[in-house]
Design a protein around this motif. Structure first.
Motif, short mmCIF file in Angstrom:
data_model
loop_
_atom_site.label_atom_id
_atom_site.label_comp_id
_atom_site.label_asym_id
_atom_site.label_seq_id
_atom_site.Cartn_x
_atom_site.Cartn_y
_atom_site.Cartn_z
N ALA A 167 0.81 -1.33 -0.08
CA ALA A 167 0.21 0.17 0.17
C ALA A 167 1.06 1.24 0.02
N ILE A 168 2.25 1.16 0.91
CA ILE A 168 2.43 2.53 0.52
C ILE A 168 3.53 2.34 -0.12
N LEU A 169 3.91 1.24 -1.29
CA LEU A 169 5.06 1.74 -2.44
C LEU A 169 3.75 2.23 -3.14
N ARG A 170 2.48 1.65 -3.64
CA ARG A 170 1.59 1.97 -4.68
C ARG A 170 1.49 3.78 -4.09
N LYS A 171 0.72 4.35 -3.11
CA LYS A 171 0.80 5.78 -2.70
C LYS A 171 1.54 6.11 -3.18
N ALA A 172 3.19 5.45 -3.33
CA ALA A 172 4.04 6.77 -3.31
C ALA A 172 4.62 6.61 -4.75
N GLU A 173 4.15 5.93 -5.73
CA GLU A 173 3.55 6.30 -6.90
C GLU A 173 4.70 6.22 -7.64
N GLY A 174 5.55 5.13 -7.73
CA GLY A 174 7.44 4.64 -8.34
C GLY A 174 8.39 5.95 -7.66
N LEU A 175 7.74 6.28 -6.69
CA LEU A 175 9.18 6.45 -5.61
C LEU A 175 10.20 5.29 -5.15
N ARG A 176 11.21 5.83 -4.91
CA ARG A 176 11.87 5.02 -3.94
C ARG A 176 11.71 5.26 -2.26
N VAL A 177 11.29 3.89 -1.88
CA VAL A 177 11.37 4.36 0.06
C VAL A 177 11.55 2.70 0.38
N ASP A 178 12.23 3.36 1.67
CA ASP A 178 12.69 2.08 2.54
C ASP A 178 12.59 2.16 3.95
N PHE A 179 12.40 0.54 3.68
CA PHE A 179 11.28 0.59 4.93
C PHE A 179 12.13 0.09 6.38
N LEU A 180 12.05 0.26 7.89
CA LEU A 180 12.67 0.01 8.54
C LEU A 180 12.84 -1.66 8.82
N ARG A 181 13.61 -2.32 8.71
CA ARG A 181 13.15 -3.50 8.66
C ARG A 181 13.86 -4.40 10.08
N MET A 182 13.39 -3.55 11.28
CA MET A 182 13.13 -3.63 12.33
C MET A 182 12.43 -4.30 13.09
N GLU A 183 12.24 -5.12 14.24
CA GLU A 183 11.03 -5.59 15.40
C GLU A 183 10.39 -4.84 16.12
N GLN A 184 11.10 -3.60 17.07
CA GLN A 184 10.32 -2.56 17.83
C GLN A 184 11.26 -1.45 17.14
N PRO A 185 11.49 -0.39 16.58
CA PRO A 185 12.09 0.50 16.46
C PRO A 185 11.93 1.56 17.29
N VAL A 186 13.10 2.13 18.19
CA VAL A 186 13.15 3.14 18.44
C VAL A 186 14.32 4.27 18.01
N ILE A 187 13.98 5.88 18.27
CA ILE A 187 15.08 6.53 18.29
C ILE A 187 15.62 7.00 18.99
N VAL A 188 16.74 6.67 19.55
CA VAL A 188 17.61 6.68 20.02
C VAL A 188 19.06 8.48 20.84
N SER A 189 18.94 7.99 22.22
CA SER A 189 18.99 9.62 22.56
C SER A 189 20.93 9.55 23.09
N ASP A 190 21.24 10.99 23.06
CA ASP A 190 22.84 10.57 23.73
C ASP A 190 22.87 10.34 25.31
N SER A 191 23.95 11.12 25.20
CA SER A 191 24.53 10.33 26.90
C SER A 191 23.74 11.73 27.48
N ASP A 192 23.19 13.07 27.13
CA ASP A 192 22.29 14.11 27.57
C ASP A 192 21.17 13.44 27.54
N LEU A 193 20.31 12.86 27.06
CA LEU A 193 18.97 12.16 26.40
C LEU A 193 18.64 12.84 25.48
N VAL A 194 19.40 13.58 24.52
CA VAL A 194 18.90 14.32 23.46
C VAL A 194 18.76 13.64 22.10
#
Length: 373
Positions: free
Chosen positions: A289-316
């Motif tokens: 569904a994503i690829l069809r609605k992207a209408e030919g635009l290259r789309v790369d998916f996250l191949r992760m079970e439970q992706p999270v955004i990583v913070s640094d040691s300052d919690l940023v």
């Protein structure tokens, strides 16, 4: 009438000719009459340089921008606009090492102001103007209701009014109720009389600057929106830079409220979640569904079970996305109540004693397991 009253001993903020009409500039030495305070009572933003030095031997003069702010605030009670403090030497203002600029909102709160900025930063004047415009727009919207309604009712701002009238959430979107719930969980200011539109606008802006924009909340940055949709960041931005069905679908979730570009663009979290759910309900699988609605635009998916955004040691937060199983959650005393902890790499927490001390209680067992390996 200028939006911003700016008081400085040596006004050296790099204000262009185009930006100048927004500012009423006062030298500290020229504040012997009430002209500056009269302008301040009509302004949408007060701006002080921290270091103001009076004439030698002059008694009763303010020693810095915060003391002048305190005097003006005392005269107006709750009904004053947002306050920004700028300096060429923030470390001297804070009396400690500056730390990451992404955590300056913590120091601003400690000083009792809405925003703290470095005069030398390239876009500091643009940010000040956006702050003033947000303050003026919010105050105008709130005050316009007072003229047509019972004043006490008009100055009582509930979640629905905050979402749809003031924050400009699309009230006809199918995900609007989700937005209301998410905004309420973010603990917005409970605004009740006695207060005017200017004071109410300041409370809302302080909440946005201190508790909403610096953390994952009902407003998502590009990285969080991409992860919610299962896309890598580059693909998300590539989609949003093009005209296609997918970009229009995601674009309906763009945040258009106050401070919409103050810390880069933001997206309504409830809207992004709805887009992901709606795509998952199509007859084909989600990725198709994503690829069809992207209408030919290259789309790369996250191949992760439970992706999270990583913070640094300052919690940023960084733009790095990792697996939750490789991370632990951490927070410090500056995290507002109700804000989700940051995710930091388990390996980093095991190597950094200060970071390890910030790991929340529920994840300490993971730390113990890691130390035993």
């Amino acid at each position: 009438m200028p939006d911003i009253v700016y008081v400085d001993d040596e006004p050296d903020l790099a204000i262009s000719a185009q930006q100048a009409p927004h500012f009423a500039v006062f030298r500290f030495e020229d504040l012997s009459d009430d002209e500056a305070f009269r302008a301040a009572k009509e302004a949408s933003l007060w701006l002080f340089d921290f270091f103001l030095v009076g004439h030698p031997g002059a008694e009763g003069r303010d020693e810095n921008g915060l003391s002048l702010f305190s005097k003006w605030r005392g005269a107006l009670s709750r009904n004053y606009p947002p306050v920004a403090v700028v300096s060429n030497d923030l470390e001297k203002v804070l009396g400690s090492p500056l730390g990451p600029r992404a955590r300056l909102h913590v120091q601003a709160q400690a000083l009792g102001v809405e925003w703290l900025g470095d005069k030398r930063c390239e876009h500091v004047v643009d940010k000040l103007i956006e702050l003033a415009e947000a303050s003026r727009t919010l105050a105008s919207s709130i005050n316009s209701s007072v003229a047509s309604e019972d004043a006490e009712a008009a100055m009582t701002i509930g979640i629905q009014r905050l979402c749809f009238e003031l924050l400009k959430a699309p009230s006809n979107a199918r995900w609007c109720r989700s937005v209301e719930r998410q905004v309420d969980r973010a603990r917005p200011p409970r605004i009740t009389p006695p207060i005017d539109g200017v004071g109410a606008a300041r409370l809302i802006i302080a909440w946005l600057l201190h508790q909403v924009l610096p953390y994952p909340s009902f407003l998502l940055n590009d990285t969080h929106a991409a992860v919610r949709l299962g896309l890598d960041l580059e693909s998300f931005r590539r989609v949003m830079a093009c005209e296609c069905e997918l970009s229009k679908l995601i674009g309906s979730c763009i945040y258009e409220g106050p401070l919409k570009t103050f810390d880069n663009r933001r997206w309504w979290g409830g809207g992004i979640d709805f887009v992901a759910w709606e795509l998952s309900q199509e007859q084909s699988d989600y990725e198709s569904a994503i690829l069809r609605k992207a209408e030919g635009l290259r789309v790369d998916f996250l191949r992760m079970e439970q992706p999270v955004i990583v913070s640094d040691s300052d919690l940023v937060e960084t733009n790095e996305v990792g697996e939750a199983r490789d991370c632990v959650r951490a927070a410090d005393e500056s995290f507002p109540q109700g804000v989700e902890p940051a995710w930091v790499k388990l390996s980093d927490a095991l190597e950094d004693r200060k970071l390890a001390a910030k790991v929340i209680y529920e994840d300490q067992e993971l730390m113990d397991d890691g130390n035993s390996l």
